[in-house]
Design an enzyme around this catalytic site. Structure first.
Site: not given
Ligand code: GLN
Length: 196
Positions: A78, A170, A172
């Site tokens: 992410c 994610h 994790e």
């Molecule tokens: N929206 C976050 C970003 O742009 C990432 C979201 C997340 O890691 N769950 O950094």
């Protein structure tokens, strides 16, 4: 095996717990000295702008970029995907800029700020992986040498380039450890080449 988890902000504790459960030594990386002897490095989900800023403040950006260029296995989930990307749509500068991909942040829009789905990820085998997306990025273009690991509908949500792996979701936050095991297999292969 020693896995460093960048622990300046975000969901680092969950990654560290899973790698620990799988028998790896884990180290929470907040300072450059914490990088000593790591065999792999993980960037968690969180807020990429904050993580990037803190990594700069703690002087982690340069040494980590060098390790990535030397082929150290890295996993970004992410926000971690955003940190690894060479190009972030709408932003002038990347963070680590190690992977030849373009990402769009928060790309699933308000309707789908967070959602869960089952993804077909051939390198992980069957069954499909249950994936949690939270304000997730996706990848809009990839360079040569980048392999697509996963798609959600028509979007690229998982990539690999050399020993670098980036996922929009994610792994994790679920009890399926196949992503972490897959990453450890890359780390093991890398160690095999570099020990002795
Ligand atoms: N929206 C976050 C970003 O742009 C990432 C979201 C997340 O890691 N769950 O950094």
């Amino acid at each position: 095996m020693k896995i460093g988890v960048v622990a300046v902000q975000g969901a680092f504790a969950e990654h560290a717990r899973i790698f620990g459960d799988l028998g790896a030594d884990t180290v929470l990386v907040r300072l450059p000295k914490h990088l000593d002897g790591v065999d792999g490095l993980v960037f968690p989900g969180g807020e990429s702008t904050s993580i990037g800023r803190l990594m700069r403040d703690y002087n982690l950006m340069e040494p980590i970029r060098e390790l990535g260029q030397q082929g150290l296995p890295m996993l970004g989930t992410c926000a971690g995907m955003i940190l690894l990307a060479k190009r972030i749509e709408g932003e002038p500068e990347p963070h680590l800029g190690l992977m030849d991909v373009t990402v769009v942040r928060n790309s699933f829009g308000r309707q789908r700020e967070s959602f869960e789905t089952d993804l077909d990820i051939p390198v992980l085998g069957k069954p499909h992986l249950h994936a949690v997306f939270i304000r997730a990025p996706h990848i809009t273009s990839i360079g040569q040498g980048v392999e697509v690991l996963a798609r959600y509908e028509d979007r690229i949500v998982g990539v690999k380039q050399g020993n670098l792996v980036a996922l929009s979701f994610h792994p994790e936050l679920t009890n399926d450890y196949r992503v972490h095991k897959y990453f450890l297999s890359l780390v093991e292969a890398y160690r095999g080449q570099h020990v002795g």
